[in-house]
Design a protein around this motif. Sequence first.
Motif, PDB file in Angstrom:
ATOM      1  N   HIS A  57       0.826  -1.204   0.000  1.00 50.99           N
ATOM      2  CA  HIS A  57       0.000   0.000   0.000  1.00 50.99           C
ATOM      3  C   HIS A  57       0.867   1.264   0.000  1.00 50.99           C
ATOM      4  O   HIS A  57       0.605   2.198  -0.771  1.00 50.99           O
ATOM      5  CB  HIS A  57      -0.934  -0.001   1.213  1.00 50.99           C
ATOM      6  CG  HIS A  57      -1.811   1.201   1.282  1.00 50.99           C
ATOM      7  ND1 HIS A  57      -2.924   1.352   0.501  1.00 50.99           N
ATOM      8  CD2 HIS A  57      -1.714   2.329   2.018  1.00 50.99           C
ATOM      9  CE1 HIS A  57      -3.489   2.519   0.757  1.00 50.99           C
ATOM     10  NE2 HIS A  57      -2.768   3.131   1.675  1.00 50.99           N
ATOM     11  N   THR A  58       1.901   1.283   0.829  1.00 51.42           N
ATOM     12  CA  THR A  58       2.770   2.458   0.904  1.00 51.42           C
ATOM     13  C   THR A  58       3.475   2.695  -0.427  1.00 51.42           C
ATOM     14  O   THR A  58       3.540   3.834  -0.911  1.00 51.42           O
ATOM     15  CB  THR A  58       3.793   2.315   2.049  1.00 51.42           C
ATOM     16  OG1 THR A  58       3.081   2.141   3.283  1.00 51.42           O
ATOM     17  CG2 THR A  58       4.694   3.534   2.146  1.00 51.42           C
TER      18      THR A  58
ATOM     19  N   HIS B  88       1.728   5.844  -1.739  1.00 52.19           N
ATOM     20  CA  HIS B  88       2.540   6.951  -1.215  1.00 52.19           C
ATOM     21  C   HIS B  88       3.762   7.200  -2.110  1.00 52.19           C
ATOM     22  O   HIS B  88       3.933   8.308  -2.625  1.00 52.19           O
ATOM     23  CB  HIS B  88       2.975   6.651   0.222  1.00 52.19           C
ATOM     24  CG  HIS B  88       3.896   7.672   0.804  1.00 52.19           C
ATOM     25  ND1 HIS B  88       3.462   8.925   1.212  1.00 52.19           N
ATOM     26  CD2 HIS B  88       5.237   7.638   1.031  1.00 52.19           C
ATOM     27  CE1 HIS B  88       4.501   9.612   1.666  1.00 52.19           C
ATOM     28  NE2 HIS B  88       5.584   8.852   1.576  1.00 52.19           N
ATOM     29  N   CYS B  89       4.565   6.179  -2.278  1.00 55.13           N
ATOM     30  CA  CYS B  89       5.822   6.356  -3.015  1.00 55.13           C
ATOM     31  C   CYS B  89       5.589   6.795  -4.454  1.00 55.13           C
ATOM     32  O   CYS B  89       6.269   7.714  -4.937  1.00 55.13           O
ATOM     33  CB  CYS B  89       6.651   5.078  -2.976  1.00 55.13           C
ATOM     34  SG  CYS B  89       7.281   4.696  -1.327  1.00 55.13           S
ATOM     35  N   LEU B  90       4.649   6.169  -5.138  1.00 62.45           N
ATOM     36  CA  LEU B  90       4.396   6.556  -6.528  1.00 62.45           C
ATOM     37  C   LEU B  90       3.892   7.990  -6.632  1.00 62.45           C
ATOM     38  O   LEU B  90       4.194   8.695  -7.590  1.00 62.45           O
ATOM     39  CB  LEU B  90       3.407   5.592  -7.191  1.00 62.45           C
ATOM     40  CG  LEU B  90       3.958   4.209  -7.525  1.00 62.45           C
ATOM     41  CD1 LEU B  90       2.851   3.332  -8.111  1.00 62.45           C
ATOM     42  CD2 LEU B  90       5.140   4.283  -8.479  1.00 62.45           C
ATOM     43  N   GLU B  91       3.161   8.422  -5.637  1.00 61.67           N
ATOM     44  CA  GLU B  91       2.669   9.808  -5.619  1.00 61.67           C
ATOM     45  C   GLU B  91       3.780  10.804  -5.297  1.00 61.67           C
ATOM     46  O   GLU B  91       3.822  11.888  -5.864  1.00 61.67           O
ATOM     47  CB  GLU B  91       1.531   9.966  -4.590  1.00 61.67           C
ATOM     48  CG  GLU B  91       0.276   9.194  -4.922  1.00 61.67           C
ATOM     49  CD  GLU B  91      -0.484   9.769  -6.109  1.00 61.67           C
ATOM     50  OE1 GLU B  91      -0.462  10.998  -6.298  1.00 61.67           O
ATOM     51  OE2 GLU B  91      -1.101   8.972  -6.846  1.00 61.67           O
ATOM     52  N   MET B  92       4.667  10.415  -4.397  1.00 60.26           N
ATOM     53  CA  MET B  92       5.736  11.321  -3.952  1.00 60.26           C
ATOM     54  C   MET B  92       6.828  11.475  -5.008  1.00 60.26           C
ATOM     55  O   MET B  92       7.392  12.557  -5.160  1.00 60.26           O
ATOM     56  CB  MET B  92       6.364  10.814  -2.645  1.00 60.26           C
ATOM     57  CG  MET B  92       5.430  10.825  -1.454  1.00 60.26           C
ATOM     58  SD  MET B  92       4.858  12.470  -0.992  1.00 60.26           S
ATOM     59  CE  MET B  92       6.377  13.219  -0.449  1.00 60.26           C
ATOM     60  N   GLY B  93       7.161  10.386  -5.688  1.00 63.23           N
ATOM     61  CA  GLY B  93       8.228  10.439  -6.681  1.00 63.23           C
ATOM     62  C   GLY B  93       9.587  10.598  -6.026  1.00 63.23           C
ATOM     63  O   GLY B  93       9.762  10.360  -4.833  1.00 63.23           O
ATOM     64  N   GLY B  94      10.554  11.026  -6.796  1.00 62.91           N
ATOM     65  CA  GLY B  94      11.906  11.257  -6.283  1.00 62.91           C
ATOM     66  C   GLY B  94      12.508  10.017  -5.654  1.00 62.91           C
ATOM     67  O   GLY B  94      12.450   8.926  -6.220  1.00 62.91           O
TER      68      GLY B  94
END
Length: 121
Positions: A32-33, A37-43
């Motif tokens: 889920h993270t 989260h990670c795909l949305e945050m990028g970088g």
Amino acid sequence: MNQTMAGDHTAHNKNMQSCIEACNHCHASCLHTAMMHCLEMGGAHVEATHFRLMMDCAAICQTSASMQLSGSSFHQALCTICADICEACAKSCETVGGMDACVKACHDCAASCRKMSAKAG
């Protein structure tokens, strides 16, 4: 089965059930993270080594739970590997930052898997 053996078996079953739950929680948390989260945050959150580690952690946790549920004779060895991957994932998530729930799930799963990997039979 004498009372001592029955008590040991009951404790082993409780430890295994706790480990299965920790593995299932870590699988869900990492997946889920990573996806939400990670795909949305990028970088740094989607840097290949970090993202692969999160996917590896989710996969090994799911497999570890399945092998424990099936009574596989390999579950102890797999729990050792699962704990190693969970610890690496927790460290990576701590370094990247902003994933405290995932870090906790990984640490909890690693501790539970270490306990199971030390159990006899």
